[in-house]
Enzyme design. Sequence first.
Site, mmCIF file in Angstrom:
data_model
loop_
_atom_site.group_PDB
_atom_site.id
_atom_site.type_symbol
_atom_site.label_atom_id
_atom_site.label_comp_id
_atom_site.label_asym_id
_atom_site.label_seq_id
_atom_site.Cartn_x
_atom_site.Cartn_y
_atom_site.Cartn_z
ATOM 1 N N ARG A 15 0.840 -1.205 0.000
ATOM 2 C CA ARG A 15 0.000 0.000 0.000
ATOM 3 C C ARG A 15 0.876 1.257 0.000
ATOM 4 O O ARG A 15 1.030 1.910 -1.032
ATOM 5 C CB ARG A 15 -0.953 -0.022 1.211
ATOM 6 C CG ARG A 15 -2.075 1.022 1.133
ATOM 7 C CD ARG A 15 -1.681 2.386 1.626
ATOM 8 N NE ARG A 15 -1.220 2.358 3.014
ATOM 9 C CZ ARG A 15 -0.662 3.384 3.628
ATOM 10 N NH1 ARG A 15 -0.502 4.529 2.986
ATOM 11 N NH2 ARG A 15 -0.246 3.296 4.874
ATOM 12 N N ASP A 16 1.497 1.556 1.123
ATOM 13 C CA ASP A 16 2.317 2.762 1.218
ATOM 14 C C ASP A 16 3.432 2.713 0.165
ATOM 15 O O ASP A 16 3.782 3.722 -0.450
ATOM 16 C CB ASP A 16 2.919 2.842 2.627
ATOM 17 C CG ASP A 16 3.428 4.213 2.991
ATOM 18 O OD1 ASP A 16 4.003 4.880 2.113
ATOM 19 O OD2 ASP A 16 3.277 4.630 4.142
ATOM 20 N N HIS A 212 4.423 3.869 12.668
ATOM 21 C CA HIS A 212 4.619 3.820 11.218
ATOM 22 C C HIS A 212 5.727 4.830 10.927
ATOM 23 O O HIS A 212 5.537 6.029 11.126
ATOM 24 C CB HIS A 212 3.297 4.201 10.548
ATOM 25 C CG HIS A 212 3.356 4.311 9.067
ATOM 26 N ND1 HIS A 212 2.889 3.324 8.232
ATOM 27 C CD2 HIS A 212 3.817 5.301 8.254
ATOM 28 C CE1 HIS A 212 3.054 3.701 6.966
ATOM 29 N NE2 HIS A 212 3.615 4.892 6.952
ATOM 30 N N HIS A 214 9.064 6.498 8.622
ATOM 31 C CA HIS A 214 9.758 6.719 7.353
ATOM 32 C C HIS A 214 11.199 7.141 7.650
ATOM 33 O O HIS A 214 11.488 7.677 8.703
ATOM 34 C CB HIS A 214 9.031 7.789 6.518
ATOM 35 C CG HIS A 214 7.806 7.266 5.834
ATOM 36 N ND1 HIS A 214 7.774 6.963 4.493
ATOM 37 C CD2 HIS A 214 6.572 6.969 6.311
ATOM 38 C CE1 HIS A 214 6.560 6.512 4.168
ATOM 39 N NE2 HIS A 214 5.811 6.506 5.255
ATOM 40 N N CYS A 245 4.177 9.401 0.761
ATOM 41 C CA CYS A 245 2.850 9.976 0.626
ATOM 42 C C CYS A 245 2.878 10.975 -0.520
ATOM 43 O O CYS A 245 3.802 11.781 -0.626
ATOM 44 C CB CYS A 245 2.468 10.675 1.928
ATOM 45 S SG CYS A 245 0.946 11.613 1.800
ATOM 46 N N ASN A 254 9.403 4.014 3.698
ATOM 47 C CA ASN A 254 9.205 3.435 5.029
ATOM 48 C C ASN A 254 10.511 2.815 5.520
ATOM 49 O O ASN A 254 11.414 2.517 4.730
ATOM 50 C CB ASN A 254 8.154 2.314 4.956
ATOM 51 C CG ASN A 254 6.754 2.850 4.780
ATOM 52 O OD1 ASN A 254 6.068 3.133 5.738
ATOM 53 N ND2 ASN A 254 6.334 2.996 3.532
HETATM 54 N N1 COA Z 1 -13.507 5.173 -3.384
HETATM 55 C C1 COA Z 1 -14.058 5.329 -4.606
HETATM 56 N N2 COA Z 1 -14.703 6.440 -4.970
HETATM 57 C C2 COA Z 1 -14.819 7.430 -4.064
HETATM 58 C C3 COA Z 1 -14.278 7.317 -2.775
HETATM 59 C C4 COA Z 1 -13.590 6.131 -2.442
HETATM 60 N N3 COA Z 1 -13.020 5.973 -1.230
HETATM 61 N N4 COA Z 1 -14.517 8.456 -2.106
HETATM 62 C C5 COA Z 1 -15.189 9.249 -2.920
HETATM 63 N N5 COA Z 1 -15.385 8.650 -4.116
HETATM 64 C C6 COA Z 1 -16.040 9.197 -5.295
HETATM 65 C C7 COA Z 1 -17.364 9.790 -4.959
HETATM 66 O O1 COA Z 1 -18.385 8.835 -5.045
HETATM 67 C C8 COA Z 1 -17.496 10.869 -6.028
HETATM 68 O O2 COA Z 1 -17.824 10.257 -7.254
HETATM 69 P P1 COA Z 1 -18.640 11.056 -8.398
HETATM 70 O O3 COA Z 1 -17.734 12.178 -8.826
HETATM 71 O O4 COA Z 1 -18.833 10.027 -9.447
HETATM 72 O O5 COA Z 1 -19.895 11.524 -7.734
HETATM 73 C C9 COA Z 1 -16.079 11.383 -6.163
HETATM 74 O O6 COA Z 1 -15.238 10.276 -5.752
HETATM 75 C C10 COA Z 1 -15.774 12.594 -5.319
HETATM 76 O O7 COA Z 1 -16.165 12.333 -3.965
HETATM 77 P P2 COA Z 1 -15.816 13.328 -2.773
HETATM 78 O O8 COA Z 1 -16.371 12.794 -1.514
HETATM 79 O O9 COA Z 1 -16.188 14.734 -3.166
HETATM 80 O O10 COA Z 1 -14.237 13.160 -2.694
HETATM 81 P P3 COA Z 1 -13.138 14.283 -2.809
HETATM 82 O O11 COA Z 1 -12.943 14.621 -4.225
HETATM 83 O O12 COA Z 1 -13.399 15.366 -1.822
HETATM 84 O O13 COA Z 1 -11.840 13.454 -2.339
HETATM 85 C C11 COA Z 1 -10.911 11.681 -0.988
HETATM 86 C C12 COA Z 1 -11.741 12.959 -1.016
HETATM 87 C C13 COA Z 1 -10.722 11.346 0.467
HETATM 88 C C14 COA Z 1 -11.673 10.588 -1.698
HETATM 89 C C15 COA Z 1 -9.563 11.923 -1.707
HETATM 90 O O14 COA Z 1 -9.009 13.127 -1.248
HETATM 91 C C16 COA Z 1 -8.579 10.790 -1.476
HETATM 92 O O15 COA Z 1 -8.741 9.721 -2.023
HETATM 93 N N6 COA Z 1 -7.537 10.983 -0.651
HETATM 94 C C17 COA Z 1 -6.569 9.952 -0.300
HETATM 95 C C18 COA Z 1 -5.233 10.257 -0.912
HETATM 96 C C19 COA Z 1 -4.250 9.178 -0.534
HETATM 97 O O16 COA Z 1 -4.360 8.039 -0.933
HETATM 98 N N7 COA Z 1 -3.228 9.559 0.249
HETATM 99 C C20 COA Z 1 -2.191 8.663 0.642
HETATM 100 C C21 COA Z 1 -2.547 7.765 1.756
HETATM 101 S S1 COA Z 1 -2.574 8.572 3.338
HETATM 102 ZN ZN ZN Z 2 3.704 6.084 5.256
#
Ligand code: COA
Ligand code: ZN
Length: 306
Positions: A15-16, A212, A214, A245, A254
Amino acid sequence: MANAPDVHICEAGPRDGLQNLDIFIPTEAKRALIDAIVAAGVREIDAGSFVPPKVVPQFADVEIVMAHALTHKDATIGALVPNFKGAERAIAAGVDAIYFVISVSETHNQANVRRTIEEQLEGFRAVRAAIDARPAGNRPHLMGGISTAFGCSMEGRIGEGSVRRLAAAYAEAGADEIGLADTVGYATPPLIKQIVQGVRRDLGPAMSLRLHLHDTLGMGLANAVAGLEAGIRRFDAAVSGLGGCPFAPGARGNIVTEDLVFMLEEMGLSTGIGLDRLMATRAILSAHIPARHLTGHLHEAGIPKA
Ligand code: COA
Ligand code: ZN
């Protein structure tokens, strides 16, 4: 538990380790990596992220990878989840553990999940409720992950008080475990001790805590030792030191699982992991990932010798 190792290591490479790579690792290679990690004796894997594929294309195949990972009944298979929608997908996939994320740094939290910390806590409470609505015996373990707990590349130093408040809020909201993450790798041994001991004092001996780490400053293993001295027995690490990240520019990978296992076993602490088999995961990664992304002191030193 009989024969439980002294130290529990969760392998976070799948994952990470993969989330920050701009190369899509074929599904088959992800499966092979997970198989090799389990074969080495690892008993917990952070196997992917339930995030929108447009945010992290690497995990577009997470459902397929999870279904395979979950065939390993002797390992806890977990996933990172950034919101309620992600938790719904993870629960539907049948994961054993959910790692939720909230950053102590409001700036990092906004960049990473586009929510305030308070909104993110609301999301966590909803995930807790969804898990509790399930039949007993079929409820994934829920970890409250605290990102940027030891520093942030955007906000710099992070106050101990804000980490302790977030940990307490998670505990109050029903976290089964708290994960303290040095997302950007700014921790030092005294800071690790200070924060772990502060959180431990607040939450008491029963709360499970994990670290966790790094290796940005080259202090990853020193920080692991500081964690051990502060009572931590659960660590995340990644094979070949993969990791990073997308919202932590400049952070290194990590701590290296191979190096951590070697060090712990040298210290007389069992991990349940066979080093030779763990080292063999390098070949799977090397077939897809350029050498500049792969680190590890044991690999570089050619140790252990056959
Ligand atoms: N899996 C799949 N689809 C998702 C989802 C998820 N976990 N969360 C939201 N969506 C979809 C929604 O259904 C929506 O779809 P649509 O456009 O078809 O209606 C769209 O994504 C936007 O949803 P929203 O709630 O507005 O999300 P956002 O654009 O504000 O993004 C996160 C928020 C949390 C989903 C996004 O910022 C994210 O994935 N962050 C994680 C980043 C990451 O992996 N960081 C490293 C690990 S710490
Ligand atoms: Zn990490």
